[in-house]
Design a protein around this motif. Structure first.
Motif: not given
Ligand code: ADP
Ligand code: MG
Length: 313
Positions: A263-272
């Motif tokens: 989840s933290p990575a999905l949120a940090a990405a420009d497109v999760g």
């Protein structure tokens, strides 16, 4: 693109099981330079199975398996499910009912069969620990055992390296602060994984793998699927840092993942992009939900964005 074009694209996406949360995400997807894939459950099927077990102590295999299964019983991790299923099968020649299918009978079976584990804790990215028969039991990776001062004998280290070079995850077990054995667990790639990696490369997009798993295992899996950029032994919070480091030069970065850890990575990405059934929290953090759990939809989603925004340029 006009609001109408965005609406049409959203509808086309939905018909492929690609749920797009808003026009901004749809627009960003056309310029993606990196697609970061989580390994377990994203590139792989998430159907882990034990393939090898070796006991390095004076202990029957059956007792070893019961001990490990008892320690893992409260964990939700795919590795834990694989271990419980294998141990149950070893003793009863039968498949353990899945929790959804037969929750009551499963709970009953487990309570009659397993040893009592107290003070259980799941340690994200490392494994589990608990007390059984008043002794500490650790089940997890090298980092977990090292942190607890448990040394792994050379013979066992060789056994682990061998299975890791074959793309399997090694799980180590300690009882009463001594190393007692290890298991090798395999999780096959999704059948479309290699084609999708190739497809992205042809589109000028760089695929990257990020995982909490061991570096040797990660590289073996990456080689099978054709990914060159591998970030292994990344703790859950570190996945977002990997994304931020790729974004530094202004690159647009997509993240594809399924688990709570992502989840933290999905949120940090420009497109999760949350893939598959996913967890609620992963779906919440994502811009796209790929309902079909098929990696080809990553390419379909990017194509859709490119076509939608190319038309008006
Ligand atoms: P991934 O990023 O591939 O989804 P995780 O972050 O969930 O991996 O886990 C990283 C590593 O931690 C695993 O490869 C395993 O070695 C260890 N681990 C995590 N949970 C467990 C568990 N319940 N039992 C044994 N090992 C575990
Ligand atoms: Mg995961």
């Amino acid at each position: 693109a006009t609001p109408t074009a965005v609406m049409v694209a959203t509808g086309v996406g939905a018909s492929h099981g690609i749920l797009i949360k808003g026009g901004d995400a749809l627009e960003r997807a056309q310029n993606i330079s990196y697609v970061i894939f989580d390994k377990t459950g994203t590139l792989t099927q998430g159907k882990a199975a034990v393939t090898t077990v070796k006991v390095f102590a004076e202990m029957e295999l059956g007792d070893f398996l019961t001990l490990v299964a008892s320690a893992e019983a409260s964990s939700e991790h795919p590795l834990s499910k694989a271990i419980l299923d294998y141990a149950y099968h070893y003793h009863f020649f039968d498949k353990l009912p899945t929790s959804d299918a037969a929750k009551q009978s499963r709970d009953q079976i487990l309570s009659e069969w397993l040893l009592e584990a107290i003070d259980f804790s799941a340690l994200p990215g490392r494994g589990v620990q608990c007390l059984i028969n008043g002794k500490r039991v650790l089940v997890g990776n090298r980092a977990l055992l090292a942190e607890n001062g448990v040394t792994v004998p050379t013979e066992a280290e060789n056994f682990l390296v061998d299975l890791e070079l074959n793309a399997k995850t090694g799980v180590l077990v300690a009882y009463d602060d001594s190393f007692i054995g290890a298991l090798g667990i395999a999780d096959p790639l999704k059948r479309e994984a290699m084609v999708v990696v190739r497809g992205l490369q042809k589109m000028g997009i760089c695929p990257v793998m990020v995982t909490g798993d061991n570096s040797r295992t990660a590289h073996a899996v990456a080689k099978e699927v054709g990914i060159e950029d591998v970030r292994a032994e990344v703790m859950p919070a570190g996945k977002a840092d990997v994304i931020r480091s790729l974004q530094k030069d202004g690159s647009i970065v997509a993240m594809v993942g399924d688990g709570i850890n992502d989840s933290p990575a999905l949120a940090a990405a420009d497109v999760g992009m949350a893939i598959g059934a996913g967890t609620d929290i992963a779906i919440e953090a994502a811009d796209y939900v790929l309902v079909r759990n098929n990696l080809e939809d990553v390419i379909t989603a990017i194509d859709l964005s490119r076509k939608t925004f190319a038309r008006i340029r």
